[in-house]
Design a protein around this motif. Structure first.
Motif, PDB file in Angstrom:
ATOM      1  N   ILE A  48       1.057  -4.826  16.325  1.00  0.00           N
ATOM      2  CA  ILE A  48       0.603  -6.317  15.702  1.00  0.00           C
ATOM      3  C   ILE A  48      -0.720  -6.276  15.051  1.00  0.00           C
ATOM      4  O   ILE A  48      -0.827  -6.918  14.065  1.00  0.00           O
ATOM      5  N   ASN A  49      -1.536  -5.558  15.657  1.00  0.00           N
ATOM      6  CA  ASN A  49      -3.032  -5.443  15.021  1.00  0.00           C
ATOM      7  C   ASN A  49      -2.889  -4.678  13.553  1.00  0.00           C
ATOM      8  O   ASN A  49      -3.505  -5.300  12.474  1.00  0.00           O
ATOM      9  N   PRO A  95       3.882  -2.204  26.199  1.00  0.00           N
ATOM     10  CA  PRO A  95       3.040  -3.436  25.711  1.00  0.00           C
ATOM     11  C   PRO A  95       1.840  -3.068  24.806  1.00  0.00           C
ATOM     12  O   PRO A  95       1.470  -3.645  23.803  1.00  0.00           O
ATOM     13  N   ALA A  96       1.108  -1.929  25.141  1.00  0.00           N
ATOM     14  CA  ALA A  96       0.020  -1.428  24.632  1.00  0.00           C
ATOM     15  C   ALA A  96       0.496  -0.983  23.085  1.00  0.00           C
ATOM     16  O   ALA A  96      -0.426  -1.404  22.094  1.00  0.00           O
ATOM     17  N   TYR A  97       1.307  -0.466  23.050  1.00  0.00           N
ATOM     18  CA  TYR A  97       1.873   0.096  21.695  1.00  0.00           C
ATOM     19  C   TYR A  97       2.157  -0.862  20.687  1.00  0.00           C
ATOM     20  O   TYR A  97       1.901  -1.208  19.573  1.00  0.00           O
ATOM     21  N   VAL A 125      -7.757 -17.710   1.868  1.00  0.00           N
ATOM     22  CA  VAL A 125      -9.244 -18.214   2.379  1.00  0.00           C
ATOM     23  C   VAL A 125      -8.905 -18.400   4.044  1.00  0.00           C
ATOM     24  O   VAL A 125      -9.760 -18.272   4.725  1.00  0.00           O
ATOM     25  N   PHE A 126      -7.808 -18.760   4.241  1.00  0.00           N
ATOM     26  CA  PHE A 126      -7.254 -19.268   5.471  1.00  0.00           C
ATOM     27  C   PHE A 126      -7.009 -18.092   6.146  1.00  0.00           C
ATOM     28  O   PHE A 126      -7.652 -18.050   7.385  1.00  0.00           O
ATOM     29  N   TRP A 127      -6.484 -17.055   5.744  1.00  0.00           N
ATOM     30  CA  TRP A 127      -6.176 -15.687   6.299  1.00  0.00           C
ATOM     31  C   TRP A 127      -7.461 -15.068   6.716  1.00  0.00           C
ATOM     32  O   TRP A 127      -7.730 -14.601   7.821  1.00  0.00           O
ATOM     33  N   ASP A 128      -8.499 -15.110   5.859  1.00  0.00           N
ATOM     34  CA  ASP A 128      -9.641 -14.496   6.211  1.00  0.00           C
ATOM     35  C   ASP A 128     -10.605 -15.338   7.243  1.00  0.00           C
ATOM     36  O   ASP A 128     -11.617 -14.519   8.032  1.00  0.00           O
ATOM     37  N   LYS A 129     -10.273 -16.716   7.236  1.00  0.00           N
ATOM     38  CA  LYS A 129     -11.168 -17.412   8.001  1.00  0.00           C
ATOM     39  C   LYS A 129     -10.786 -17.495   9.792  1.00  0.00           C
ATOM     40  O   LYS A 129     -11.639 -17.424  10.676  1.00  0.00           O
ATOM     41  N   TYR A 130      -9.314 -17.490   9.787  1.00  0.00           N
ATOM     42  CA  TYR A 130      -8.819 -17.588  10.841  1.00  0.00           C
ATOM     43  C   TYR A 130      -7.953 -16.288  11.465  1.00  0.00           C
ATOM     44  O   TYR A 130      -7.903 -16.093  12.844  1.00  0.00           O
ATOM     45  N   VAL A 131      -7.403 -15.521  10.628  1.00  0.00           N
ATOM     46  CA  VAL A 131      -6.389 -14.545  11.261  1.00  0.00           C
ATOM     47  C   VAL A 131      -7.077 -13.095  11.310  1.00  0.00           C
ATOM     48  O   VAL A 131      -6.965 -12.459  12.117  1.00  0.00           O
ATOM     49  N   ASN A 132      -7.806 -12.704  10.108  1.00  0.00           N
ATOM     50  CA  ASN A 132      -8.267 -11.645  10.045  1.00  0.00           C
ATOM     51  C   ASN A 132      -9.355 -11.395  10.840  1.00  0.00           C
ATOM     52  O   ASN A 132     -10.688 -11.805  10.762  1.00  0.00           O
ATOM     53  N   GLU A 133      -9.248 -10.489  11.824  1.00  0.00           N
ATOM     54  CA  GLU A 133     -10.455 -10.405  12.950  1.00  0.00           C
ATOM     55  C   GLU A 133     -11.624  -9.592  12.399  1.00  0.00           C
ATOM     56  O   GLU A 133     -12.621  -9.836  13.080  1.00  0.00           O
ATOM     57  N   ASP A 134     -11.731  -8.983  11.437  1.00  0.00           N
ATOM     58  CA  ASP A 134     -12.675  -8.413  10.640  1.00  0.00           C
ATOM     59  C   ASP A 134     -13.665  -9.482   9.897  1.00  0.00           C
ATOM     60  O   ASP A 134     -15.005  -9.250   9.750  1.00  0.00           O
ATOM     61  N   THR A 135     -13.221 -10.722   9.640  1.00  0.00           N
ATOM     62  CA  THR A 135     -13.735 -11.739   8.815  1.00  0.00           C
ATOM     63  C   THR A 135     -13.991 -12.963   9.659  1.00  0.00           C
ATOM     64  O   THR A 135     -14.726 -13.831   9.329  1.00  0.00           O
ATOM     65  N   ALA A 136     -12.860 -13.269  10.464  1.00  0.00           N
ATOM     66  CA  ALA A 136     -13.074 -14.282  11.275  1.00  0.00           C
ATOM     67  C   ALA A 136     -14.130 -14.471  12.224  1.00  0.00           C
ATOM     68  O   ALA A 136     -13.822 -13.851  13.456  1.00  0.00           O
ATOM     69  N   HIS A 137     -15.088 -15.402  12.163  1.00  0.00           N
ATOM     70  CA  HIS A 137     -15.909 -15.557  13.162  1.00  0.00           C
ATOM     71  C   HIS A 137     -15.607 -16.088  14.430  1.00  0.00           C
ATOM     72  O   HIS A 137     -15.994 -15.820  15.600  1.00  0.00           O
ATOM     73  N   GLY A 138     -14.705 -17.175  14.416  1.00  0.00           N
ATOM     74  CA  GLY A 138     -14.228 -17.631  15.515  1.00  0.00           C
ATOM     75  C   GLY A 138     -12.869 -17.024  16.018  1.00  0.00           C
ATOM     76  O   GLY A 138     -12.230 -17.747  16.712  1.00  0.00           O
ATOM     77  N   TYR A 139     -12.680 -15.704  15.757  1.00  0.00           N
ATOM     78  CA  TYR A 139     -11.409 -15.225  16.214  1.00  0.00           C
ATOM     79  C   TYR A 139     -11.031 -15.016  17.600  1.00  0.00           C
ATOM     80  O   TYR A 139     -11.991 -14.289  18.447  1.00  0.00           O
TER      81      TYR A 139
END
Length: 290
Positions: A19-20, A12-14, A94-108
């Motif tokens: 996925i990341n 599971p860790a792999y 914009v949606f991807w960066d706001k909600y999906v991308n953990e580097d840019t999504a503040h509420g990830y």
């Protein structure tokens, strides 16, 4: 909500680290889409949503969702299709960066549910708390390929001291050398680099790690993330040991005993709307009449 369901024989860790990696790399693929390719994808999705329901179960699911959500928007599908027709590639980025991308999504936020066979190695709660997920993934990949000569501490030490600028072939050769040294410490080893393959020839074991293997992928992920700061929540100072919860070096919470965790949560009633059951369209009509 974005959901991934992955089945396979990997630990599971792999799978979590893959996925990341996919989420991180897929943004570039979205960026490279041409306008024509994007519009074709949108039109294909609209066509799928316009398909007629094939069974009463599908119709039930479509009608029961608005009821349990307490919104009664039974025409949500048509509304979604109208939104799709207006969607642009920039909107998606914009949606991807706001909600999906953990580097840019503040509420990830994210929840991983892992189920594994008893045949697959899993870290103990203490190992989860001590070692990064990428190291656990690499160690699990080694064990799944039958390479049990190294401890997880050996793998952590190797990843921490590895040169990130080295090629994957060189890193695999060094890992192979370490593996053989641990197994046969008294026998001098000779490492030979071959294109796409790391080979170790010794008077005893012979270890071959191919650069296209799962071990190579796990090693690459571990090395690339070794010097990065945690991307998740800040480490908590609260001790949740009494309900068997552990936190990894990245700040990820592990709920080892979900029943005990569940008992600590506030009790909730069944999923039934608490307000008067008035359809949304009827509410709108009442407002218009008044």
């Amino acid at each position: 909500m974005l959901k991934f369901i992955v089945e396979g024989e990997s630990n599971p860790a792999y799978v979590t680290q893959r996925i990341n990696q996919f989420i991180c790399q897929y943004r570039q693929k979205l960026q490279e889409l041409t306008v024509e390719e994007f519009e074709l994808s949108v039109q294909s999705l609209i066509s799928v949503k316009q398909e007629k329901l094939k069974s009463i179960d599908e119709e039930f699911s479509q009608l029961w969702g608005p009821i349990t959500s307490d919104k009664y928007k039974f025409d949500k599908g048509n509304e979604n299709m109208e939104h799709l027709k207006q969607l642009s590639k920039d909107d998606l980025l914009v949606f991807w960066d706001k909600y999906v991308n953990e580097d840019t999504a503040h509420g990830y936020t994210r929840l991983d549910m892992q189920m594994s066979s008893a045949k697959i190695w899993e870290p103990t709660a203490e190992e989860f708390e001590m070692y990064p997920g990428t190291v656990i993934a690499l160690y699990g990949s080694l064990r799944s390929e039958g390479h049990t000569g190294l401890s997880i501490a050996d793998v952590q030490s190797f990843v921490s001291s590895a040169d990130a600028s080295s090629s994957i072939e060189s890193l695999l050769a060094e890992l192979s050398k370490l593996f053989v040294t641990k197994q046969v410490p008294s026998v001098p080893s000779k490492v030979t680099d071959v294109t796409n393959t790391a080979v170790v020839d010794v008077e005893g074991p012979r270890v071959i790690f191919e650069s296209s293997s799962k071990i190579a992928t796990a090693l690459q992920m571990a090395i690339s993330s070794a010097n990065k700061a945690p991307k998740f929540v800040t480490l908590s100072k609260t001790n949740f040991a009494n309900i068997d919860m552990k936190q990894s070096p990245e700040g990820i919470w592990l709920i080892n005993d979900y029943k005990r965790f569940q008992q600590t949560q506030a009790l909730h009633g069944i999923s039934v709307p608490s307000r008067k059951l008035v359809p949304l369209i009827a509410e709108s009509a009442l407002v218009d009449n008044n």
